[in-house]
Design a protein around this motif. Sequence first.
Motif, PDB file in Angstrom:
ATOM      1  N   ALA A 184      73.720  83.147  65.180  1.00  5.81           N
ATOM      2  CA  ALA A 184      72.663  82.141  65.101  1.00  5.81           C
ATOM      3  C   ALA A 184      72.489  81.595  63.690  1.00  5.81           C
ATOM      4  O   ALA A 184      72.143  80.416  63.514  1.00  5.81           O
ATOM      5  CB  ALA A 184      71.346  82.744  65.594  1.00  5.81           C
ATOM      6  N   ALA A 185      72.704  82.423  62.660  1.00  8.32           N
ATOM      7  CA  ALA A 185      72.561  81.940  61.286  1.00  8.32           C
ATOM      8  C   ALA A 185      73.595  80.863  60.983  1.00  8.32           C
ATOM      9  O   ALA A 185      73.271  79.831  60.369  1.00  8.32           O
ATOM     10  CB  ALA A 185      72.689  83.111  60.308  1.00  8.32           C
ATOM     11  N   GLN A 186      74.819  81.081  61.395  1.00 11.35           N
ATOM     12  CA  GLN A 186      75.855  80.069  61.185  1.00 11.35           C
ATOM     13  C   GLN A 186      75.545  78.794  61.969  1.00 11.35           C
ATOM     14  O   GLN A 186      75.806  77.683  61.504  1.00 11.35           O
ATOM     15  CB  GLN A 186      77.212  80.633  61.590  1.00 11.35           C
ATOM     16  N   LEU A 187      74.975  78.958  63.160  1.00 17.27           N
ATOM     17  CA  LEU A 187      74.603  77.793  63.973  1.00 17.27           C
ATOM     18  C   LEU A 187      73.546  76.955  63.263  1.00 17.27           C
ATOM     19  O   LEU A 187      73.669  75.728  63.169  1.00 17.27           O
ATOM     20  CB  LEU A 187      74.098  78.268  65.333  1.00 17.27           C
ATOM     21  N   LEU A 188      72.503  77.593  62.739  1.00 19.49           N
ATOM     22  CA  LEU A 188      71.439  76.841  62.082  1.00 19.49           C
ATOM     23  C   LEU A 188      71.910  76.223  60.768  1.00 19.49           C
ATOM     24  O   LEU A 188      71.436  75.156  60.374  1.00 19.49           O
ATOM     25  CB  LEU A 188      70.227  77.750  61.842  1.00 19.49           C
ATOM     26  N   TRP A 189      72.825  76.904  60.075  1.00 17.08           N
ATOM     27  CA  TRP A 189      73.377  76.310  58.863  1.00 17.08           C
ATOM     28  C   TRP A 189      74.093  75.005  59.191  1.00 17.08           C
ATOM     29  O   TRP A 189      73.986  74.023  58.453  1.00 17.08           O
ATOM     30  CB  TRP A 189      74.357  77.294  58.214  1.00 17.08           C
ATOM     31  N   MET A 190      74.787  74.966  60.306  1.00 16.63           N
ATOM     32  CA  MET A 190      75.485  73.755  60.725  1.00 16.63           C
ATOM     33  C   MET A 190      74.491  72.669  61.146  1.00 16.63           C
ATOM     34  O   MET A 190      74.671  71.488  60.824  1.00 16.63           O
ATOM     35  CB  MET A 190      76.439  74.081  61.875  1.00 16.63           C
ATOM     36  N   VAL A 191      73.425  73.043  61.845  1.00 17.13           N
ATOM     37  CA  VAL A 191      72.411  72.072  62.252  1.00 17.13           C
ATOM     38  C   VAL A 191      71.728  71.471  61.025  1.00 17.13           C
ATOM     39  O   VAL A 191      71.381  70.285  61.005  1.00 17.13           O
ATOM     40  CB  VAL A 191      71.382  72.740  63.189  1.00 17.13           C
ATOM     41  N   ASN A 192      71.567  72.258  59.980  1.00 16.08           N
ATOM     42  CA  ASN A 192      70.948  71.747  58.762  1.00 16.08           C
ATOM     43  C   ASN A 192      71.762  70.633  58.121  1.00 16.08           C
ATOM     44  O   ASN A 192      71.225  69.806  57.383  1.00 16.08           O
ATOM     45  CB  ASN A 192      70.764  72.895  57.761  1.00 16.08           C
ATOM     46  N   LEU A 193      73.061  70.573  58.401  1.00 18.66           N
ATOM     47  CA  LEU A 193      73.903  69.507  57.882  1.00 18.66           C
ATOM     48  C   LEU A 193      73.681  68.179  58.603  1.00 18.66           C
ATOM     49  O   LEU A 193      74.268  67.170  58.228  1.00 18.66           O
ATOM     50  CB  LEU A 193      75.379  69.890  57.996  1.00 18.66           C
ATOM     51  N   GLY A 194      72.856  68.181  59.640  1.00 17.29           N
ATOM     52  CA  GLY A 194      72.596  66.965  60.400  1.00 17.29           C
ATOM     53  C   GLY A 194      73.324  66.904  61.718  1.00 17.29           C
ATOM     54  O   GLY A 194      73.425  65.831  62.318  1.00 17.29           O
ATOM     55  N   CYS A 195      73.836  68.037  62.187  1.00 13.75           N
ATOM     56  CA  CYS A 195      74.544  68.077  63.474  1.00 13.75           C
ATOM     57  C   CYS A 195      73.518  68.194  64.601  1.00 13.75           C
ATOM     58  O   CYS A 195      72.883  69.242  64.766  1.00 13.75           O
ATOM     59  CB  CYS A 195      75.520  69.252  63.511  1.00 13.75           C
ATOM     60  N   ILE A 196      73.350  67.128  65.361  1.00 16.63           N
ATOM     61  CA  ILE A 196      72.409  67.147  66.482  1.00 16.63           C
ATOM     62  C   ILE A 196      73.051  67.806  67.694  1.00 16.63           C
ATOM     63  O   ILE A 196      72.471  68.713  68.296  1.00 16.63           O
ATOM     64  CB  ILE A 196      71.934  65.718  66.805  1.00 16.63           C
ATOM     65  N   ASP A 197      74.244  67.350  68.082  1.00 16.65           N
ATOM     66  CA  ASP A 197      74.953  67.987  69.193  1.00 16.65           C
ATOM     67  C   ASP A 197      76.129  68.791  68.652  1.00 16.65           C
ATOM     68  O   ASP A 197      76.594  68.584  67.535  1.00 16.65           O
ATOM     69  CB  ASP A 197      75.405  66.971  70.239  1.00 16.65           C
ATOM     70  N   LEU A 198      76.623  69.712  69.471  1.00 12.88           N
ATOM     71  CA  LEU A 198      77.679  70.643  69.086  1.00 12.88           C
ATOM     72  C   LEU A 198      78.962  70.247  69.809  1.00 12.88           C
ATOM     73  O   LEU A 198      78.965  70.090  71.037  1.00 12.88           O
ATOM     74  CB  LEU A 198      77.282  72.079  69.452  1.00 12.88           C
ATOM     75  N   ASN A 199      80.058  70.113  69.050  1.00 12.09           N
ATOM     76  CA  ASN A 199      81.305  69.600  69.609  1.00 12.09           C
ATOM     77  C   ASN A 199      82.452  70.564  69.333  1.00 12.09           C
ATOM     78  O   ASN A 199      83.226  70.377  68.384  1.00 12.09           O
ATOM     79  CB  ASN A 199      81.606  68.226  69.018  1.00 12.09           C
ATOM     80  N   PRO A 200      82.600  71.611  70.148  1.00  8.59           N
ATOM     81  CA  PRO A 200      83.666  72.593  69.935  1.00  8.59           C
ATOM     82  C   PRO A 200      84.974  72.183  70.597  1.00  8.59           C
ATOM     83  O   PRO A 200      84.995  71.414  71.563  1.00  8.59           O
ATOM     84  CB  PRO A 200      83.105  73.851  70.592  1.00  8.59           C
ATOM     85  N   HIS A 201      86.063  72.709  70.083  1.00 10.32           N
ATOM     86  CA  HIS A 201      87.368  72.551  70.716  1.00 10.32           C
ATOM     87  C   HIS A 201      87.476  73.513  71.904  1.00 10.32           C
ATOM     88  O   HIS A 201      86.804  74.552  71.933  1.00 10.32           O
ATOM     89  CB  HIS A 201      88.489  72.847  69.722  1.00 10.32           C
ATOM     90  N   PRO A 202      88.343  73.234  72.871  1.00 12.60           N
ATOM     91  CA  PRO A 202      88.485  74.113  74.043  1.00 12.60           C
ATOM     92  C   PRO A 202      89.385  75.319  73.797  1.00 12.60           C
ATOM     93  O   PRO A 202      89.987  75.832  74.737  1.00 12.60           O
ATOM     94  CB  PRO A 202      89.075  73.180  75.100  1.00 12.60           C
ATOM     95  N   VAL A 203      89.525  75.748  72.555  1.00 14.02           N
ATOM     96  CA  VAL A 203      90.372  76.885  72.211  1.00 14.02           C
ATOM     97  C   VAL A 203      89.560  77.870  71.373  1.00 14.02           C
ATOM     98  O   VAL A 203      88.522  77.526  70.805  1.00 14.02           O
ATOM     99  CB  VAL A 203      91.631  76.452  71.422  1.00 14.02           C
ATOM    100  N   ARG A 204      90.073  79.086  71.294  1.00 13.26           N
ATOM    101  CA  ARG A 204      89.471  80.098  70.431  1.00 13.26           C
ATOM    102  C   ARG A 204      90.210  80.136  69.096  1.00 13.26           C
ATOM    103  O   ARG A 204      91.380  79.742  69.004  1.00 13.26           O
ATOM    104  CB  ARG A 204      89.537  81.470  71.107  1.00 13.26           C
ATOM    105  N   ALA A 205      89.538  80.635  68.082  1.00 13.04           N
ATOM    106  CA  ALA A 205      90.115  80.643  66.741  1.00 13.04           C
ATOM    107  C   ALA A 205      91.341  81.530  66.641  1.00 13.04           C
ATOM    108  O   ALA A 205      92.190  81.308  65.777  1.00 13.04           O
ATOM    109  CB  ALA A 205      89.065  81.097  65.724  1.00 13.04           C
ATOM    110  N   ASP A 206      91.465  82.516  67.521  1.00 15.69           N
ATOM    111  CA  ASP A 206      92.608  83.424  67.451  1.00 15.69           C
ATOM    112  C   ASP A 206      93.818  82.929  68.237  1.00 15.69           C
ATOM    113  O   ASP A 206      94.875  83.554  68.206  1.00 15.69           O
ATOM    114  CB  ASP A 206      92.220  84.817  67.945  1.00 15.69           C
TER     115      ASP A 206
END
Length: 448
Positions: free
Chosen positions: A104-126
């Motif tokens: 959640a901390a990483q999520l809120l840090w991203m929202v603080n940058l002005g990200c209203i909606d979240l746009n993830p890729h359909p893959v995992r980082a690994d």
Amino acid sequence: MRKVRQAVLELAGREVVITNPDKPFFPQAGYTKLHLVRYYAAVAEGALRGIAGRPIVLKRYVDGAAGEPFFQKRAPEQRPEWIETVELRFPSGRTAREIVVRDAAQLLWMVNLGCIDLNPHPVRADDLEHPDELRVDLDPGPGVSWDFVRRVTLLVGDVLGERGLRGWPKTSGSRGMHVNVRIQRRWSFAQVRRAALALAREVERRAPDLASSKWWKEERRGVFLDYNQNAKDRTVASAWSVRPTPDARVSMPLEWDEVADCDPAAFTLATAPARFAERGDASAGIDSAAGSLDALLELSASQEAAGLGDAPWPPHYRKQRDEPPRVAPSRGRPRAPALNAAATVSRHSHSSPSPRRRVRRTRSRASNAGRPGIRKRRRGCKWTMSSSTRCAADRPTGLASGSICVTFPRASAHQKIRPSPTMIPGSRARTADYGRARRKRGPAHRRA
């Protein structure tokens, strides 16, 4: 009253600084940046289910929902050390390190940058080459009613169920619906897109007046099933994302029995936290329902056998082998009628010589003294002209291992300096060739 310049929230054992918390983000609804941050803190468990462990494209609304956003693929250079990144390679060949959110901390840090909606890729980082999610994006055309969208969504669920897959519907937060399908990480992006195209065509076959799989807008009817959202480097707003609408609507996960009567206007930044607290996340079981694409790929094979090949890709993707022309049907050039065998024999047996091929002449922007040069481009030349005065070209044919391509500026009484040709290593051309070419105004390419 003095405005608060920053606020500090503590989540996941970390302190997250929120800058300009009183900044209006949804002026019509009266919501500020701090309202948006507190919303994501309240629904963090559901929001993380759609983005955790995935690279995310930052879609930043620095002026709020009413302003123009910009996409930022590369993670900011100035970021906390607890922000994770991963390097992605795009279809263009370029690379970028994107944000990966896990708490959640990483999520809120991203929202603080002005990200209203979240746009993830359909893959995992690994595993960045094998998607674990097939995404069905239902996009209604102009004038298409919301009832059409709901009916097509239910039909998508039926087709998926017949192929052994479970779809997880949600409102898009705008005018359409999304259906996410968790899949095993066994297939490439091209195969997942192919399965999504087969699904779209099957839905269109069953309800041709309601749904369409046609890429060109002039051919669509009703609700468009955007299969290209499954191409590499494409993202879709995830579940529980706030969308940049005047009333701050939310992309809300639904149960299938809610789809027929759902109203997207009922799910907003103000009402969604209460629903999450009372009913939880409707897509809570998505990670445990990974299915196989074998049945959809078999459907795709049968469609191809019936004459339905590939469909157009987005413009910035490399042209595929069996892809149809990337031009709208109304703008396509009509094909010339095929000649019959008799006409072909008559044409080739004609004794008159063929007309001389016209050499294309193009201008080069750079030249001596700023004068535009003129050059002749010959067939077989692979060299891109970078100067109007000289160039070197590697000819595929010829007696020598290389050749000289000289481009001359326009004739001028004041032009006294002659350029020297650039030699390719291994070429046996002589400097005298340049003088002969200059005097005769012959072709720019001469055999070495």
